[in-house]
Design a protein around this motif. Structure first.
Motif, short mmCIF file in Angstrom:
data_model
loop_
_atom_site.label_atom_id
_atom_site.label_comp_id
_atom_site.label_asym_id
_atom_site.label_seq_id
_atom_site.Cartn_x
_atom_site.Cartn_y
_atom_site.Cartn_z
N ASP A 155 0.59 -0.84 0.04
CA ASP A 155 -0.28 -0.10 0.04
C ASP A 155 0.55 1.32 0.74
O ASP A 155 2.01 2.07 0.59
CB ASP A 155 -0.95 -0.21 1.06
CG ASP A 155 -1.73 0.84 1.37
OD1 ASP A 155 -3.15 0.87 0.40
OD2 ASP A 155 -1.82 2.39 1.36
N TYR B 225 -1.98 -0.66 8.72
CA TYR B 225 -2.07 -1.88 7.67
C TYR B 225 -1.53 -2.62 8.04
O TYR B 225 -1.59 -4.08 7.79
CB TYR B 225 -1.61 -1.23 6.37
CG TYR B 225 -3.32 -0.12 5.99
CD1 TYR B 225 -4.65 -0.45 6.01
CD2 TYR B 225 -2.83 0.57 4.40
CE1 TYR B 225 -5.47 0.23 5.78
CE2 TYR B 225 -3.24 1.43 4.45
CZ TYR B 225 -5.20 1.08 4.48
OH TYR B 225 -6.34 1.96 4.22
N GLY C 194 -4.36 -1.89 2.70
CA GLY C 194 -4.97 -1.41 2.10
C GLY C 194 -6.84 -1.56 2.55
O GLY C 194 -7.64 -0.60 1.66
#
Length: 412
Positions: free
Chosen positions: A119, A130, A137
Motif C-alpha cells: 500500500d 495495515y 489497503g
C-alpha cells in the motif's frame, strides 16, 4: 464483551469476566491451559513506530546515488570516520548498531532490504494499521495478524502472547486471549493481592450461579495469574553479562526475557520503540537517529545475550510502517517514504546475508521518483517466520488474500 485478558499500567485487570451463563472465550482458553510452559519456540516482534530510516540502518554504501542525495546525513563508507560496518561489500550497518555485529558474524542475523507494505499510504496511522492487521489497503479487518497467529495455535497458556505495552497493540487485537503489561514486577505483586481478595468472593459467586462450570473456569484463571508470581519471573536478573539500555525497549525486552526464562509458556511477544519520525536534524553517525539506533541495537543484543541457551528457541523480527525518502530535506532530515529494512535474528536464521531483491537508487528505479521501491512484501517475512517458529500452516489464513512467497529466511 471485551474478551481480552490484559494488564494495564502495571496493575491487574481482568476483562470479560461477566456473570452471564455463557463462558467467555478467554476464560475457556485459560481454563484449559496449563500454567507451566509447553515445549515450543518463541517469536518476538519489535515494531519501530514512526517509520525508521532503513537506508541508515542498512547503508547501501556501494550506491553513489545514496551519497548524492544525502549531503549531510549519509553514513560514510566503511573505513572512514563514523563509517558503516561492512556486511557484504555492498551494505553496512549503521555504526550505532555495532552490538548486533556479533550476531551477523555468527550467522544468527539477516537483513531484508527493500521490504514493506504494497500500500502506498504515507500516513503513519493508516500504514501501521495495515501492517498490524496484515491486510494492506483494507480498514475492515477486525483482528490483528498476531491474534490470527494465536488463534491457529493448538495449545495455550495464559501467557502464550504478551505485549509489553499499556494496552494490546493492533497486532494482537482479536478473539484469542493475550496479555499486555508494562511492569512485570508490579504485576506479580498485584496478581497475588488481587486473587487473594477475590477467591472467597467472586469465585464462590461463580460456583453458585453456574453449578461449577464458570466457577471452575474462574478458579483456573486465578491459579494462572498466581502461577506467574510463583515462577519468580519478576525477580530474575539479567544473565550471561547482559546489560540492557534503560530506555523503554530495553525494559520491555528485559521483561520478555524474564518470562521466557521462567518457562511460563510465552510463544509470542511484542515490544515497540518510538521516535523514528526524523523530519528534522536526523544526523548521520551521530545525532538523533544514531541515539535511537544505539538503544535499539543494544536492547536486542542484551536480550539475546541474557537468554543464554534459551535463545536457541527464540527468533526476533523488527518492522516499521514504511521507510523514508532517499533525498534529505531542507531541515537535514527525511520525509515519509516507502521501502524499508527488516532484521531477523535468532537460531536457525539464514544469517550473514542481506536478503531481498535490491532495486537500486537510480531515479528510474525509485518509487514515485523519490523512495526505495519495495520488492519484498512484509507479509512474506512474517508468514515464513510464523510457519517456522510456531508451526502455522501456509493456508491458515494468517494474511487473507495473500499468497506467501518464502524469502529464504531460514537455514536449510
Amino acid at each position: 464483551m471485551n474478551r481480552r485478558f490484559f494488564i494495564k499500567s502495571g496493575g491487574l485487570a481482568l476483562a470479560g469476566l461477566g456473570l452471564s451463563g455463557a463462558i467467555p472465550g478467554v476464560l475457556q482458553s485459560l481454563a484449559s491451559a496449563q500454567t507451566r510452559g509447553r515445549p515450543g519456540k518463541t517469536l518476538i516482534v519489535i515494531f519501530q513506530r514512526g517509520a525508521v530510516d532503513g537506508l541508515s540502518m542498512l547503508v547501501p554504501y556501494a550506491e553513489a546515488a545514496y551519497y548524492a542525495a544525502r549531503r549531510t546525513i549519509a553514513i560514510p563508507r566503511p573505513g572512514q570516520a563514523g563509517g558503516a560496518l561492512d556486511l557484504d561489500g555492498r551494505f553496512g550497518l549503521h555504526p550505532a548498531l555495532q552490538p548486533l555485529q556479533t550476531f551477523w558474524k555468527d550467522r544468527r542475523m539477516t537483513a531484508i532490504t527493500a521490504v514493506g507494505s504494497p500500500d502506498n499510504t504515507r500516513s503513519h496511522f493508516d500504514a501501521q494499521d495495515y501492517m498490524e492487521s496484515g491486510t494492506p489497503g483494507s480498514k475492515s479487518t477486525r483482528d490483528g495478524w498476531m491474534n490470527r497467529l494465536l488463534q491457529a495455535q493448538t495449545s495455550h497458556s495464559p501467557f502464550t502472547a504478551v505485549a509489553m505495552d499499556a494496552q494490546l497493540p493492533r497486532s494482537l487485537a482479536g478473539p484469542a486471549p493475550a496479555v499486555a503489561m508494562t511492569n512485570l514486577a508490579q504485576f506479580a505483586i498485584d496478581a497475588g493481592r488481587y486473587t487473594g481478595q477475590l477467591q472467597g468472593g467472586f469465585e464462590g459467586l461463580w460456583e453458585q450461579r453456574n453449578q461449577g462450570g464458570l466457577g471452575d473456569t474462574g478458579r483456573e484463571t486465578f491459579e494462572a495469574v498466581q502461577a506467574l508470581k510463583r515462577s519468580g519471573a519478576a525477580a530474575r536478573a539479567p544473565e550471561h553479562g547482559a546489560t540492557y539500555p534503560t530506555g523503554a525497549l530495553g525494559t520491555s525486552l528485559r521483561q520478555l526475557a524474564q518470562l521466557i526464562k521462567a518457562d511460563v509458556g510465552l510463544r509470542l511477544g511484542f515490544a515497540e520503540a518510538g521516535g523514528w519520525d526524523t523530519h528534522v536534524n536526523q544526523g548521520a553517525a551521530q545525532g538523533q537517529l544514531a541515539n535511537g539506533l544505539r538503544d535499539f541495537g543494544g536492547s536486542i543484543a542484551a536480550f539475546l545475550t541474557d537468554l543464554g541457551p534459551a535463545r536457541e528457541d527464540v527468533v526476533v523480527v523488527t518492522m516499521s510502517e514504511f521507510g523514508r525518502t532517499l533525498r534529505e530535506n531542507g531541515s537535514r532530515g527525511t520525509d515519509h517514504g516507502h521501502g524499508n529494512t527488516m532484521f531477523v535474528l535468532g537460531a536457525g536464521v539464514n544469517g550473514g546475508k542481506v536478503l531481498g531483491d535490491w532495486p537500486g537508487l537510480a531515479p528510474e528505479h525509485l518509487f514515485e521518483g523519490r523512495d526505495l521501491a519495495i520488492t519484498t512484501d512484509f507479509r512474506d517475512v512474517l508468514g515464513e517466520l510464523a510457519q517456522a517458529q510456531l508451526g502455522v500452516a501456509p493456508g491458515a489464513g494468517l494474511f487473507p488474500g495473500h499468497v506467501l512467497k518464502p524469502r529464504g529466511l531460514l537455514a536449510a
